[in-house]
Scaffold this motif. Structure first.
Motif, PDB file in Angstrom:
ATOM      1  N   LEU A  42      34.231 -43.778   2.564  1.00  0.00           N
ATOM      2  CA  LEU A  42      34.009 -44.639   3.938  1.00  0.00           C
ATOM      3  C   LEU A  42      35.036 -45.453   4.143  1.00  0.00           C
ATOM      4  O   LEU A  42      35.442 -45.950   5.473  1.00  0.00           O
ATOM      5  N   THR A  43      35.261 -46.370   2.993  1.00  0.00           N
ATOM      6  CA  THR A  43      36.200 -47.602   3.235  1.00  0.00           C
ATOM      7  C   THR A  43      37.569 -47.305   2.858  1.00  0.00           C
ATOM      8  O   THR A  43      38.716 -47.805   3.714  1.00  0.00           O
ATOM      9  N   MET A  44      38.121 -46.259   2.005  1.00  0.00           N
ATOM     10  CA  MET A  44      39.344 -45.953   1.564  1.00  0.00           C
ATOM     11  C   MET A  44      39.814 -44.830   2.525  1.00  0.00           C
ATOM     12  O   MET A  44      41.185 -44.866   2.369  1.00  0.00           O
ATOM     13  N   ARG A  45      39.304 -43.870   3.062  1.00  0.00           N
ATOM     14  CA  ARG A  45      39.405 -42.531   3.547  1.00  0.00           C
ATOM     15  C   ARG A  45      40.802 -41.842   2.741  1.00  0.00           C
ATOM     16  O   ARG A  45      41.805 -41.879   2.847  1.00  0.00           O
ATOM     17  N   PRO A  46      40.333 -41.352   1.388  1.00  0.00           N
ATOM     18  CA  PRO A  46      41.154 -40.539   0.649  1.00  0.00           C
ATOM     19  C   PRO A  46      41.824 -39.252   1.552  1.00  0.00           C
ATOM     20  O   PRO A  46      41.258 -38.996   2.582  1.00  0.00           O
ATOM     21  N   HIS A  47      42.650 -38.915   1.199  1.00  0.00           N
ATOM     22  CA  HIS A  47      43.144 -37.307   1.507  1.00  0.00           C
ATOM     23  C   HIS A  47      42.347 -36.105   1.008  1.00  0.00           C
ATOM     24  O   HIS A  47      42.634 -35.051   1.875  1.00  0.00           O
ATOM     25  N   LEU A  48      41.822 -36.086  -0.155  1.00  0.00           N
ATOM     26  CA  LEU A  48      41.021 -35.070  -0.326  1.00  0.00           C
ATOM     27  C   LEU A  48      39.887 -35.681  -1.460  1.00  0.00           C
ATOM     28  O   LEU A  48      40.068 -36.713  -2.194  1.00  0.00           O
ATOM     29  N   ALA A  72      35.235 -39.591  11.641  1.00  0.00           N
ATOM     30  CA  ALA A  72      36.507 -39.827  11.335  1.00  0.00           C
ATOM     31  C   ALA A  72      36.730 -38.935   9.936  1.00  0.00           C
ATOM     32  O   ALA A  72      38.140 -38.960   9.523  1.00  0.00           O
ATOM     33  N   LEU A  73      35.740 -38.279   9.425  1.00  0.00           N
ATOM     34  CA  LEU A  73      36.016 -37.619   8.103  1.00  0.00           C
ATOM     35  C   LEU A  73      35.760 -36.263   8.431  1.00  0.00           C
ATOM     36  O   LEU A  73      36.011 -35.661   7.151  1.00  0.00           O
ATOM     37  N   TRP A  74      35.300 -35.793   9.512  1.00  0.00           N
ATOM     38  CA  TRP A  74      34.940 -34.373   9.366  1.00  0.00           C
ATOM     39  C   TRP A  74      35.843 -33.324   8.871  1.00  0.00           C
ATOM     40  O   TRP A  74      35.486 -32.461   8.299  1.00  0.00           O
ATOM     41  N   ASN A  75      37.251 -33.483   8.704  1.00  0.00           N
ATOM     42  CA  ASN A  75      38.182 -32.615   8.528  1.00  0.00           C
ATOM     43  C   ASN A  75      38.699 -32.846   6.896  1.00  0.00           C
ATOM     44  O   ASN A  75      39.574 -32.069   6.428  1.00  0.00           O
ATOM     45  N   LEU A  76      38.112 -33.913   6.311  1.00  0.00           N
ATOM     46  CA  LEU A  76      38.523 -34.197   5.136  1.00  0.00           C
ATOM     47  C   LEU A  76      38.358 -32.995   4.026  1.00  0.00           C
ATOM     48  O   LEU A  76      37.257 -32.775   3.902  1.00  0.00           O
ATOM     49  N   PRO A  77      39.185 -32.631   3.530  1.00  0.00           N
ATOM     50  CA  PRO A  77      39.056 -31.667   2.338  1.00  0.00           C
ATOM     51  C   PRO A  77      38.307 -31.887   1.173  1.00  0.00           C
ATOM     52  O   PRO A  77      38.357 -33.006   0.615  1.00  0.00           O
ATOM     53  N   VAL A  78      36.954 -31.297   0.850  1.00  0.00           N
ATOM     54  CA  VAL A  78      36.142 -31.595  -0.028  1.00  0.00           C
ATOM     55  C   VAL A  78      35.981 -30.476  -1.168  1.00  0.00           C
ATOM     56  O   VAL A  78      35.855 -29.370  -0.589  1.00  0.00           O
ATOM     57  N   LEU A  79      36.535 -30.596  -2.347  1.00  0.00           N
ATOM     58  CA  LEU A  79      36.257 -29.439  -3.403  1.00  0.00           C
ATOM     59  C   LEU A  79      35.049 -29.629  -4.023  1.00  0.00           C
ATOM     60  O   LEU A  79      34.804 -30.876  -4.644  1.00  0.00           O
ATOM     61  N   MET A  80      33.937 -28.706  -4.502  1.00  0.00           N
ATOM     62  CA  MET A  80      32.879 -29.049  -5.202  1.00  0.00           C
ATOM     63  C   MET A  80      33.302 -28.424  -6.549  1.00  0.00           C
ATOM     64  O   MET A  80      33.799 -27.436  -6.610  1.00  0.00           O
ATOM     65  N   LEU A  81      33.216 -29.228  -7.602  1.00  0.00           N
ATOM     66  CA  LEU A  81      33.450 -28.854  -9.031  1.00  0.00           C
ATOM     67  C   LEU A  81      32.319 -29.064  -9.927  1.00  0.00           C
ATOM     68  O   LEU A  81      31.645 -30.364  -9.828  1.00  0.00           O
ATOM     69  N   THR A  82      31.618 -28.061 -10.240  1.00  0.00           N
ATOM     70  CA  THR A  82      30.181 -28.076 -10.766  1.00  0.00           C
ATOM     71  C   THR A  82      29.785 -27.299 -11.843  1.00  0.00           C
ATOM     72  O   THR A  82      30.637 -26.095 -11.914  1.00  0.00           O
ATOM     73  N   GLY A  83      28.975 -27.667 -12.451  1.00  0.00           N
ATOM     74  CA  GLY A  83      28.178 -26.850 -13.552  1.00  0.00           C
ATOM     75  C   GLY A  83      27.151 -25.914 -13.212  1.00  0.00           C
ATOM     76  O   GLY A  83      26.610 -25.076 -13.636  1.00  0.00           O
TER      77      GLY A  83
END
Length: 134
Positions: A42-48, A72-83
């Motif tokens: 929310l504060t830094m707004r990364p690219h992914l 402001a973030l709806w299109n931020l790419p998010v990859l889930m990496l999980t066990g």
């Protein structure tokens, strides 16, 4: 160079991914819980963002839902990496808006490939939006 945030409570996996992504030319931050990840996003707004599903303080899917509800973030790419390996876990994450669902253990080079793929898709999408507006 993209700003990437990894949120994973598995220190070994997080460090391996951080090193692989930095070797690929990206700036990478690593956090160990979902609450700190959301606050930083929310504060830094990364690219992914790369999120683990099972993290202390806030589950990765909960972080993802907050991201998708923020204008402001709806299109931020998010990859889930999980066990989490079940199909229902994957379905939940994808329905919540994850761009990809990657299962641990995985090759860091493959994660870098998926990151580059997501960043390119975002660039293409942004260019199309810009062209349509002009």
């Amino acid at each position: 160079m993209a700003r990437i945030l990894i949120a994973d409570d598995d220190d070994l996996m997080g460090c391996m991914l951080q090193n692989a992504l930095m070797d690929a030319g990206h700036a990478v931050g690593l956090l160990g819980n979902g609450y700190d990840a959301l606050r930083t996003i929310l504060t830094m707004r990364p690219h992914l963002v790369i999120l683990d599903c099972d993290m202390p303080e806030m589950h990765g899917v909960a972080v993802l839902k907050h991201i998708r509800c923020d204008q402001a973030l709806w299109n931020l790419p998010v990859l889930m990496l999980t066990g989490c390996r079940s199909q229902s876990d994957e379905d939940i994450a994808l329905y919540a808006g994850a761009n990809a669902y990657l299962r641990k253990p995985c090759d860091p080079a493959y994660v870098v490939f998926r990151v580059e793929e997501a960043l390119e898709a975002l660039r293409t999408s942004d260019e199309q939006v810009w062209r349509a507006a002009n």
